[in-house]
Design a protein around this motif. Structure first.
Motif, PDB file in Angstrom:
ATOM      1  N   ASN A 185       0.859  -1.181   0.000  1.00 32.24           N
ATOM      2  CA  ASN A 185       0.000   0.000   0.000  1.00 32.24           C
ATOM      3  C   ASN A 185       0.895   1.229   0.000  1.00 32.24           C
ATOM      4  OD1 ASN A 185      -2.276  -1.384   2.507  1.00 32.24           O
ATOM      5  ND2 ASN A 185      -1.950  -1.990   0.425  1.00 32.24           N
ATOM      6  N   ILE A 186       0.636   2.158  -0.912  1.00 30.44           N
ATOM      7  CA  ILE A 186       1.404   3.409  -0.945  1.00 30.44           C
ATOM      8  C   ILE A 186       0.421   4.565  -0.774  1.00 30.44           C
ATOM      9  CG2 ILE A 186       3.029   4.852  -2.220  1.00 30.44           C
ATOM     10  CD1 ILE A 186       3.772   2.398  -3.908  1.00 30.44           C
ATOM     11  N   LEU A 187       0.651   5.350   0.258  1.00 34.91           N
ATOM     12  CA  LEU A 187      -0.187   6.516   0.504  1.00 34.91           C
ATOM     13  C   LEU A 187       0.614   7.561   1.270  1.00 34.91           C
ATOM     14  CD1 LEU A 187      -2.564   5.673   3.430  1.00 34.91           C
ATOM     15  CD2 LEU A 187      -1.251   3.888   2.344  1.00 34.91           C
ATOM     16  N   GLU A 188       0.057   8.734   1.376  1.00 32.72           N
ATOM     17  CA  GLU A 188       0.732   9.825   2.079  1.00 32.72           C
ATOM     18  C   GLU A 188       1.115   9.368   3.490  1.00 32.72           C
ATOM     19  OE1 GLU A 188       0.634  13.530   0.532  1.00 32.72           O
ATOM     20  OE2 GLU A 188       0.934  11.869  -0.856  1.00 32.72           O
ATOM     21  N   GLY A 189       2.315   9.732   3.908  1.00 29.37           N
ATOM     22  CA  GLY A 189       2.814   9.323   5.225  1.00 29.37           C
ATOM     23  C   GLY A 189       1.883   9.689   6.365  1.00 29.37           C
ATOM     24  N   ASN A 190       1.210  10.843   6.264  1.00 24.11           N
ATOM     25  CA  ASN A 190       0.334  11.278   7.355  1.00 24.11           C
ATOM     26  C   ASN A 190      -0.956  10.464   7.450  1.00 24.11           C
ATOM     27  OD1 ASN A 190      -1.170  12.288   5.225  1.00 24.11           O
ATOM     28  ND2 ASN A 190      -0.857  14.442   5.747  1.00 24.11           N
ATOM     29  N   ARG A 191      -1.172   9.542   6.505  1.00 23.68           N
ATOM     30  CA  ARG A 191      -2.367   8.686   6.540  1.00 23.68           C
ATOM     31  C   ARG A 191      -2.065   7.273   7.048  1.00 23.68           C
ATOM     32  NH1 ARG A 191      -5.485   7.891   1.458  1.00 23.68           N
ATOM     33  NH2 ARG A 191      -6.529   6.439   2.844  1.00 23.68           N
ATOM     34  N   HIS A 192      -0.806   6.966   7.311  1.00 27.34           N
ATOM     35  CA  HIS A 192      -0.449   5.600   7.681  1.00 27.34           C
ATOM     36  C   HIS A 192      -1.156   5.108   8.946  1.00 27.34           C
ATOM     37  CE1 HIS A 192       3.399   5.006   5.081  1.00 27.34           C
ATOM     38  NE2 HIS A 192       2.378   5.481   4.397  1.00 27.34           N
TER      39      HIS A 192
END
Length: 195
Positions: free
Chosen positions: A33-40
């Motif tokens: 999964n790749i997403l913005e760091g602030n959404r981890h």
């Protein structure tokens, strides 16, 4: 399979990707999964709330949750060739590690930042259609239709053989083979497509 997923809310996105992720984890597939760091944090909580043993899957390496800032836009820019090579190495490594297949989903919101190199996105998406048939994998590029321009949606439609709309996957009638698309970029990007 290279799939563009169009979603109009986070809830709709998770209705599609949760079963996709869970099935992959249950069937010896590598899941990325790749997403913005602030959404981890929020993302991992959502997975855990749906019965996924986050710590176990992360520590075994079967599940990877990566930041857009360390992948797509590493060093503050998008470099299509670097991202392509990184993905190719990931697919090869997963195969060597004994995984049956790779499932990846990437949130494309990073492209809205207009960082240097973002103009290479269309070419990158087209090139993935040369890479994916060589590996056992499925890739979902997730687009928030309320945030992206009609031109960006058109570009996504041109470069993905499959599309998810209203939670359903289907063959994409607007898809153009990469060799044809890459040699004729200007011809194909002028008229917006409707889906």
């Amino acid at each position: 399979m290279h799939i563009c997923g169009f979603f109009d809310s986070r809830e709709q996105q998770y209705e599609v990707i949760l079963p996709y992720i869970m099935e992959g984890l249950e069937t010896n597939e590598k899941v990325i999964n790749i997403l913005e760091g602030n959404r981890h944090g929020e993302h991992c909580r959502c997975l855990a709330d749906n019965g996924i043993s986050i710590a176990e899957k992360l520590s075994s390496g079967q599940l990877e949750v990566l930041a857009s800032e360390n992948t797509y836009i590493k060093d503050g820019e998008f470099a299509a060739e670097k991202m392509y090579k990184m993905l190719e190495q990931t697919l090869l490594s997963a195969s060597r590690s004994g995984y049956d297949s790779v499932r990846a989903c990437g949130d494309m919101v990073w492209a809205l930042k207009n960082l240097p190199g973002t103009d290479e996105l269309l070419e990158y998406e087209a090139s993935l259609n040369i890479l994916t048939p060589q590996h056992s994998c499925s890739l979902i590029c997730m687009y928030d239709i309320s945030s992206f321009s009609q031109k960006a949606i058109t570009d996504a439609l041109l470069t993905h053989p499959y599309v998810i709309k209203d939670g359903k996957i289907s063959k994409n009638p607007h898809y153009i083979e990469p060799s044809k698309l890459i040699s004729n970029f200007s011809d194909f990007t002028s008229e917006p497509l409707k889906f």
